[in-house]
Design a protein around this motif. Sequence first.
Motif, PDB file in Angstrom:
ATOM      1  N   ILE A  22       0.850  -1.205   0.000  1.00 24.65           N
ATOM      2  CA  ILE A  22       0.000   0.000   0.000  1.00 24.65           C
ATOM      3  C   ILE A  22       0.880   1.249   0.000  1.00 24.65           C
ATOM      4  O   ILE A  22       0.629   2.203  -0.735  1.00 24.65           O
ATOM      5  N   THR A  72      -7.443   3.232  -1.041  1.00 25.33           N
ATOM      6  CA  THR A  72      -7.241   1.786  -1.025  1.00 25.33           C
ATOM      7  C   THR A  72      -7.546   1.178   0.342  1.00 25.33           C
ATOM      8  O   THR A  72      -8.178   0.132   0.422  1.00 25.33           O
ATOM      9  N   TYR A  86      -7.975  -5.979  -3.997  1.00 26.69           N
ATOM     10  CA  TYR A  86      -6.603  -5.536  -3.753  1.00 26.69           C
ATOM     11  C   TYR A  86      -5.624  -6.146  -4.745  1.00 26.69           C
ATOM     12  O   TYR A  86      -4.668  -5.501  -5.154  1.00 26.69           O
ATOM     13  N   PRO A 124      -7.660  -4.521   6.497  1.00 25.29           N
ATOM     14  CA  PRO A 124      -6.480  -3.971   5.840  1.00 25.29           C
ATOM     15  C   PRO A 124      -5.714  -2.935   6.650  1.00 25.29           C
ATOM     16  O   PRO A 124      -4.518  -2.759   6.451  1.00 25.29           O
TER      17      PRO A 124
END
Length: 183
Positions: A22, A72, A86, A124
């Motif tokens: 990320i 995200t 993802y 996440p």
Amino acid sequence: MQKLGFEKFRANISNRKFLNGIVKYSGATEDQFIPICLSIDKLPKIGKEGVKKELLEKRKIPSSKVAKILETIILEGKTDELISKYKKILANIPVAIEGLNELEQIFSYFKYAKINENTYQFSPYIARGLAYYNGPIWEFEILDGNIGSVAGCGRYDNVIGKFVGRNVPATGGSFGIERIVEI
């Protein structure tokens, strides 16, 4: 958690490699990794706007990078759907895909073992043990406890090797006894 008598609990699960992905996806630097993770870990507590403000003002992360991180990290869906989303977004970041594959494997074991899907989820945003975890990370919470996490776990392959002079694969965790007793 069941052995301790809790009925409503959940394991929030993520992966350090995924989080690295990320950060790379956003264009942030490795030096910004820990500050970014410290902020996104607060998502359930302070919300998207609170995390955005912290990343911009306290962490001094540029707004273009903050936008990519937030777009995200806040994706929603069931575990399988989320991993699939993802994998598409982070397809060009090998470390992220490696982490997502590890998560997929863990969740497939859960399904095979018929573990109740209400007792775990892909979260996440969780970021535990930033100085030593290097793979899957877990955090347990009691859902009616309103106290936060009561246990944390993760993979930390490089830690033991520093003391014994060779690579030793390892996982481990700890319970927050005070929090468990309080609940």
